[in-house]
Design an enzyme around this catalytic site. Structure first.
Site, PDB file in Angstrom:
ATOM      1  CB  THR A  14      -0.916   0.002   1.243  1.00  0.00           C
ATOM      2  OG1 THR A  14      -1.792  -1.112   1.137  1.00  0.00           O
ATOM      3  CG2 THR A  14      -1.737   1.270   1.347  1.00  0.00           C
ATOM      4  CG  ASP A  58      -1.246  -7.209  -2.447  1.00  0.00           C
ATOM      5  OD1 ASP A  58      -2.103  -6.319  -2.537  1.00  0.00           O
ATOM      6  OD2 ASP A  58      -1.187  -8.013  -1.490  1.00  0.00           O
ATOM      7  CB  SER A  60      -1.672 -11.247  -0.794  1.00  0.00           C
ATOM      8  OG  SER A  60      -2.247 -10.179  -0.109  1.00  0.00           O
ATOM      9  CB  THR A  90       0.467  -4.090   6.391  1.00  0.00           C
ATOM     10  OG1 THR A  90      -0.762  -4.128   5.673  1.00  0.00           O
ATOM     11  CG2 THR A  90       1.004  -2.684   6.437  1.00  0.00           C
ATOM     12  CG  ASP A  91      -2.383  -7.825   3.546  1.00  0.00           C
ATOM     13  OD1 ASP A  91      -2.811  -7.140   4.485  1.00  0.00           O
ATOM     14  OD2 ASP A  91      -2.914  -7.830   2.408  1.00  0.00           O
ATOM     15  CB  THR A 167       1.265 -10.845  15.214  1.00  0.00           C
ATOM     16  OG1 THR A 167       0.360 -11.607  14.445  1.00  0.00           O
ATOM     17  CG2 THR A 167       0.523 -10.218  16.373  1.00  0.00           C
ATOM     18  CB  THR A 279      -0.909 -20.345  22.520  1.00  0.00           C
ATOM     19  OG1 THR A 279      -2.238 -19.963  22.890  1.00  0.00           O
ATOM     20  CG2 THR A 279      -0.029 -19.107  22.539  1.00  0.00           C
TER      21      THR A 279
HETATM   22  N1  ASP Z   1      -2.433  -5.847   0.377  1.00  0.00           N
HETATM   23  C1  ASP Z   1      -1.423  -4.933   0.831  1.00  0.00           C
HETATM   24  C2  ASP Z   1      -0.141  -5.710   0.999  1.00  0.00           C
HETATM   25  O1  ASP Z   1       0.078  -6.317   2.002  1.00  0.00           O
HETATM   26  C3  ASP Z   1      -1.812  -4.276   2.089  1.00  0.00           C
HETATM   27  C4  ASP Z   1      -0.813  -3.311   2.659  1.00  0.00           C
HETATM   28  O2  ASP Z   1       0.230  -3.011   2.119  1.00  0.00           O
HETATM   29  O3  ASP Z   1      -1.089  -2.804   3.719  1.00  0.00           O
HETATM   30  O4  ASP Z   1       0.657  -5.714   0.127  1.00  0.00           O
END
Ligand code: ASP
Length: 344
Positions: A14, A58, A60, A90-91, A167, A279
């Site tokens: 992002t 991205d 992901s 962030t993912d 996390t 856990t």
């Molecule tokens: N889908 C994005 C990614 O992780 C979300 C982000 O950057 O916050 O690449």
């Protein structure tokens, strides 16, 4: 900090996205535009070079190949820079920061991951502050000239967290990451306050960086839940393609005690698979000595992950299994605190 040199590595996410005017979806844009969006970083009296992944991803789509590329890039540029800033979605940022912490041995320079919840071009973006502080942390040195934070870490929303303790906890808050079982390494307010006692130091400042890019990814993650069936469990735990299973258990490491459940755990264990107990709770530790259900797992050969995160457990297993084909060796070293990922 003055005179330092930083390599900023833009992988995607992002932070470097903008809206496509045609379909309004967020798509990555050229990294050159990031520097235009954050002219503040030009004010630092330091050299900031950049490297852009091609293609931008991205997060992901992040996989171990990307970690290998990132580790290799850091190794190849290690002597030329004082620190590294990795701009990442962030993912899966916690997965990447965890994996890199195991792959980079004897790290004496900062590798600071950051990203943002809002694209950097948007008026209320968190990306600018995250990026600027990450650069400052990557360049920070003590009076002897050693890096203040020679660790793989994540800077987000004013906090610097150990990467393999972090996390992602929110898909929309600016405070997107937490380190539930370990204190922040630094906090950014008017100045950046470093929690020096909590920061790892390399065994030797002069030993060279060692990079381990050999990863074995034959790991499954099984989240225990009420209603789980023997068929699903056996499929995930006993298949030939699986060498290790992370069991995400309840509370302090508990799981159902029924005969069929334990039979499958014992079957997987007897066939030599590495079974690691982590856990599902956001904070706290596995302790398989408290309840009978935990004790059963321990007797079946399940290793305690203590207070490790699932993200970190995955990276640690990939790394250890990449180092050795001997599962008994892997089990022994899973219990070691390799990079500050467990409290021991
Ligand atoms: N889908 C994005 C990614 O992780 C979300 C982000 O950057 O916050 O690449």
């Amino acid at each position: 900090m003055n005179g330092s040199s930083i390599l900023m590595i833009y992988t995607g996410g992002t932070i470097g996205m903008k809206q496509d005017p045609l379909d309004q979806t967020l798509k990555p844009f050229d990294f050159g535009q990031i520097q235009e969006e954050v002219p503040e970083i030009r004010k630092y009296a330091m050299k900031i070079d950049s490297f852009t992944f091609d293609p931008l991803i991205d997060s992901s789509d992040v996989d171990p190949t990307m970690w290998q590329a990132l580790a290799t890039l850091i190794r190849d540029n290690y002597d030329r820079y004082d620190g590294f800033v990795v701009l990442h979605g962030t993912d899966t940022m916690s997965y990447s920061a965890s994996a890199l912490s195991f792959m980079l041995d004897n790290l004496s320079k900062p590798v600071v991951f950051t990203g943002s919840q809002l694209p950097i071009g948007m008026p209320r973006t968190d990306g600018k502050e995250n990026l600027i502080s990450a650069v400052e942390i990557a360049a920070a040195k003590d009076p002897e000239g050693h890096a203040l934070v020679p660790e793989v870490c994540i800077f987000f929303d004013s906090k610097l967290l150990r990467g393999n303790r972090s996390t992602k906890v929110s898909s929309e808050d600016f405070m997107a990451f937490r380190s539930p079982n370990y204190p922040s390494l630094a906090e950014a307010g008017i100045s950046i306050k470093y929690n020096t006692g909590a920061i790892l130091k390399p065994e030797s400042w002069t030993d060279p960086l060692r990079v381990n890019t050999s990863l074995d990814t034959r790991v499954s993650i099984l989240k225990i839940h009420p209603g789980i069936t023997p068929k699903v469990m056996r499929h995930i735990m006993c298949g030939d393609e699986t060498r290790a299973v992370i069991l995400e258990t309840y509370g302090s490491g508990n799981a159902p005690s029924g005969q069929w459940f334990m039979d499958i755990v014992r079957e997987a264990s007897a066939s030599g698979k590495v079974l690691l107990n982590v856990t599902q709770c956001m904070s706290g530790t596995v302790n398989m000595d408290i309840y009978a259900t935990g004790k059963n797992l321990k007797r079946a050969g399940v290793v305690s992950g203590l207070d490790i995160t699932t993200e970190s457990a995955l990276g640690k297993l990939f790394y250890l299994m990449g180092k050795s084909k001997d599962n008994a060796w892997v089990k022994t070293h899973l219990e070691d605190n390799l990079k500050g990922e467990i409290s021991k």
